[in-house]
Design a protein around this motif. Sequence first.
Motif, PDB file in Angstrom:
ATOM      1  N   THR A 298     -57.568   9.386 123.404  1.00  0.00           N
ATOM      2  CA  THR A 298     -58.697   8.600 123.903  1.00  0.00           C
ATOM      3  C   THR A 298     -59.766   9.580 124.372  1.00  0.00           C
ATOM      4  OG1 THR A 298     -57.167   6.870 124.622  1.00  0.00           O
ATOM      5  CG2 THR A 298     -59.392   6.813 125.540  1.00  0.00           C
ATOM      6  N   GLU A 331     -53.256   5.301 125.120  1.00  0.00           N
ATOM      7  CA  GLU A 331     -53.994   4.041 125.244  1.00  0.00           C
ATOM      8  C   GLU A 331     -54.625   3.713 123.892  1.00  0.00           C
ATOM      9  OE1 GLU A 331     -55.890   0.926 125.741  1.00  0.00           O
ATOM     10  OE2 GLU A 331     -55.102   1.533 127.694  1.00  0.00           O
ATOM     11  N   SER A 334     -58.263   4.021 122.204  1.00  0.00           N
ATOM     12  CA  SER A 334     -58.654   5.190 121.408  1.00  0.00           C
ATOM     13  C   SER A 334     -59.129   4.797 120.017  1.00  0.00           C
ATOM     14  CB  SER A 334     -57.467   6.149 121.292  1.00  0.00           C
ATOM     15  OG  SER A 334     -56.319   5.473 120.804  1.00  0.00           O
ATOM     16  N   TYR A 344     -63.904   5.178 128.486  1.00  0.00           N
ATOM     17  CA  TYR A 344     -62.739   4.565 129.118  1.00  0.00           C
ATOM     18  C   TYR A 344     -62.600   5.186 130.500  1.00  0.00           C
ATOM     19  CZ  TYR A 344     -58.018   2.575 129.371  1.00  0.00           C
ATOM     20  OH  TYR A 344     -56.913   1.854 129.714  1.00  0.00           O
TER      21      TYR A 344
END
Length: 403
Positions: A298, A331, A334, A344
Motif C-alpha cells: 500500500t 491491506e 493497495s 491511506y
Amino acid sequence: MTLIEPIVTAAPGIASLRRDLHAHPELAYEEVRTAELVASTLAGWGIPVHRGIGRTGVVGVLRQGRSDRAIGLRADMDALPMTEHNRFAHASRHPGRMHACGHDGHTAMLLAAAQHLARHRHFDGTVYLVFQPAEEGGGGARAMMEDGLFERFPMDEIYGMHNWPGIPAGQFGLCDGPCMASSNEFRIRITGKGAHAALPHLGIDPVPVACQMVQAFQTIITRNRKPLDAAVISVTMIHAGEVTNVIPDHCEVQGTVRTFSTAVLDLIEQRMRDIAHHTGAAFGAEIEFEFVRNYPPTVNHPRETELVREVMHDLVGHEATLRFEPTMGAEDFSFFLQARPGAYFFIGNGDGDHRQDDSPAGHDLGPCTLHNPHYDFNDDLIPLGGSFWVRLVERCLAPTSPC
C-alpha cells in the motif's frame, strides 16, 4: 479540534447502527445483511445506490454542481472468522464471526459523512461512497475493480481510513510512500523416501531438507536484500510425519513474505525458489514450490498524502497529526492505489478504555488490539472520522480546487 456540529449531533444514531453491525458480523463476500443495511440507509437519505459491486459491495453516488471532478471514499465491511470474548450488549451473536478489526466502525464513519454531505452539499463535483467487501484476505478491492468500479464510477482519486489501537483517540497517523506491506504466501512440498527411523540410510529424509531450507531462507534477508529495503520471511508451518519411529515420505513448509516494494519481492521469490530446488537436489529429494502474491504494498501518492495532512492539521492540529510508522501488515486498498492516486491513513482508536462491561459478574476486557477477541471500535471516533471525510471532500471539490 473542530468537529462538524451536525455530525456530532447525529453521532449517537450512527453509533447505534455501528453496534448493530458489530452484533451481526458477516465474513468476506457474505456481507448480505450489512450491504443491505448500508444501501437502505443511504437510499433513505436520498443518495442513489448501486448494489452488488464485486459481489456484495455498495457504491453511493453524491453529485453537486457542474464540475466533472470526482473522488472516492472507501470503507470496508467484512468481519473476521474468530469468536468474540466480549460480553457487552452488542457483542457478536454469531460464534466464529467477529468485527475484530473495526470495519463496522469504518462503515459507520463513512455513513456519518454521507448523511452530512447529503444534507449540506458544500462541494462541486461527485463523491463516490465505496463500501467494500472482503478486505480480510478476500481481495474485495480487486473484485470491485474487476466488476468495473473505476469505469462505472470514474473517480480521479480515492482515499481510505483505518482505526489504529494505541494511537490516542483524537489523533491521526499518516506516512508518505509505503505504509503497509505486500502480503504473499509460499508452500513447499518436499518428497523424499520413507524408511524405518533405525535405518535412515535406506530412505531420503525430508525433514533435514526442510531444516536446511528454512535456515537458508534467512540469508536472503541478511545477504541478498539491500539492508535498507524492509522485508520479512516467516516460516510459520512445518508438517511432517505421523509416528516417532518412521522417517516420513513428505514434509510441507509454509509461511509468508512481506515487502514494501515489488522489486524486493521479485528478488525474494526467485531466491527462495532457487534455494528450495537446489537444496532438494543436494539431498536427492523432489520439490514442489508455490508462491502466491495476495496483496501488493500500500503506497501513498505524494500530492494526495499532503492533502490529507492539511485536512488533519485543520481538524485536530499539527501535534495530533502523527507520523505513522509503516507496518508489515497488509491491506487490499493497495489495489485501488495501483489504479488511482490516493492515500491511506489511520485514526486513533485509543487503548480500550471506551469498552463497556455490563456483565453483572464482571469481565476481563483483555487487550483492545486489532484481530483480538476483546477488540471493539471506539464510537467516539464517529464524529471525528465523519468530520474528516466531509472536510476532505470540501477541500478537494471546492469550486477553485483542482482535483
